[in-house]
Design a protein around this motif. Structure first.
Motif, PDB file in Angstrom:
ATOM      1  N   GLN A  17      32.885  44.547  32.987  1.00 29.94           N
ATOM      2  CA  GLN A  17      33.674  43.418  32.486  1.00 29.94           C
ATOM      3  C   GLN A  17      33.775  42.319  33.534  1.00 29.94           C
ATOM      4  OE1 GLN A  17      34.761  42.972  29.427  1.00 29.94           O
ATOM      5  NE2 GLN A  17      35.617  40.996  29.955  1.00 29.94           N
ATOM      6  N   PHE A  18      33.972  42.711  34.802  1.00 29.93           N
ATOM      7  CA  PHE A  18      34.050  41.729  35.874  1.00 29.93           C
ATOM      8  C   PHE A  18      32.746  40.945  35.978  1.00 29.93           C
ATOM      9  CE2 PHE A  18      33.296  40.534  40.313  1.00 29.93           C
ATOM     10  CZ  PHE A  18      34.414  39.764  40.558  1.00 29.93           C
ATOM     11  N   VAL A  41      34.479  45.503  46.350  1.00 32.41           N
ATOM     12  CA  VAL A  41      35.587  44.855  47.067  1.00 32.41           C
ATOM     13  C   VAL A  41      36.142  43.705  46.225  1.00 32.41           C
ATOM     14  CG1 VAL A  41      36.142  43.433  49.079  1.00 32.41           C
ATOM     15  CG2 VAL A  41      34.806  45.531  49.362  1.00 32.41           C
ATOM     16  N   GLU A  42      35.266  42.889  45.663  1.00 33.30           N
ATOM     17  CA  GLU A  42      35.729  41.759  44.849  1.00 33.30           C
ATOM     18  C   GLU A  42      36.403  42.217  43.568  1.00 33.30           C
ATOM     19  OE1 GLU A  42      33.608  38.211  44.212  1.00 33.30           O
ATOM     20  OE2 GLU A  42      32.575  38.306  46.139  1.00 33.30           O
ATOM     21  N   TYR A  47      41.354  42.766  40.351  1.00 34.92           N
ATOM     22  CA  TYR A  47      42.286  43.574  39.577  1.00 34.92           C
ATOM     23  C   TYR A  47      43.558  43.911  40.343  1.00 34.92           C
ATOM     24  CZ  TYR A  47      38.822  44.120  35.901  1.00 34.92           C
ATOM     25  OH  TYR A  47      37.929  43.882  34.887  1.00 34.92           O
ATOM     26  N   GLY A  48      43.719  43.398  41.555  1.00 40.41           N
ATOM     27  CA  GLY A  48      44.951  43.580  42.310  1.00 40.41           C
ATOM     28  C   GLY A  48      45.121  44.966  42.883  1.00 40.41           C
ATOM     29  N   ARG A  49      44.059  45.561  43.367  1.00 39.87           N
ATOM     30  CA  ARG A  49      44.133  46.922  43.883  1.00 39.87           C
ATOM     31  C   ARG A  49      44.062  47.014  45.399  1.00 39.87           C
ATOM     32  NH1 ARG A  49      39.730  48.810  39.987  1.00 39.87           N
ATOM     33  NH2 ARG A  49      40.831  48.788  38.025  1.00 39.87           N
ATOM     34  N   THR A  50      44.123  45.892  46.075  1.00 39.37           N
ATOM     35  CA  THR A  50      44.103  45.956  47.527  1.00 39.37           C
ATOM     36  C   THR A  50      45.498  46.343  48.015  1.00 39.37           C
ATOM     37  OG1 THR A  50      44.646  43.628  47.799  1.00 39.37           O
ATOM     38  CG2 THR A  50      42.304  44.199  47.678  1.00 39.37           C
TER      39      THR A  50
END
Length: 88
Positions: A17-18, A41-42, A47-50
């Motif tokens: 999807q990304f 990484v991107e 998706y706000g997982r960092t």
């Protein structure tokens, strides 16, 4: 595109999807398939997982909970006054 890249895209629909939303990654992966880690990484940033993004989300949720607790602890009758007697 290489078969191993296609297998990754099929096995992880959010990456697929990304890539659909950011089509320049098709070209990047076709030219250099070793950028799959950079893609991951991107995707995590998107998706706000960092770790910083997760910490910010937790902090926002805690602030909201503290605000709700403070609102519930407030006396609805204005502090030191007693509640009015019940009407008969």
């Amino acid at each position: 595109m290489r078969n191993d890249i296609n297998m990754v895209l099929r096995s992880q629909p959010e990456i697929k999807q990304f890539i659909r939303q950011h089509p320049y990654w098709y070209r990047k992966l076709s030219r250099d398939p070793y950028q799959l880690q950079q893609l991951q990484v991107e995707v995590n940033q998107f998706y706000g997982r960092t770790f910083p993004q997760r910490m910010e989300k937790i902090q926002n949720n805690l602030q909201l909970a503290m605000m709700l607790i403070q609102m519930l602890q407030m006396n609805p009758f204005g502090g030191t006054q007693e509640p009015p007697p019940p009407m008969e």
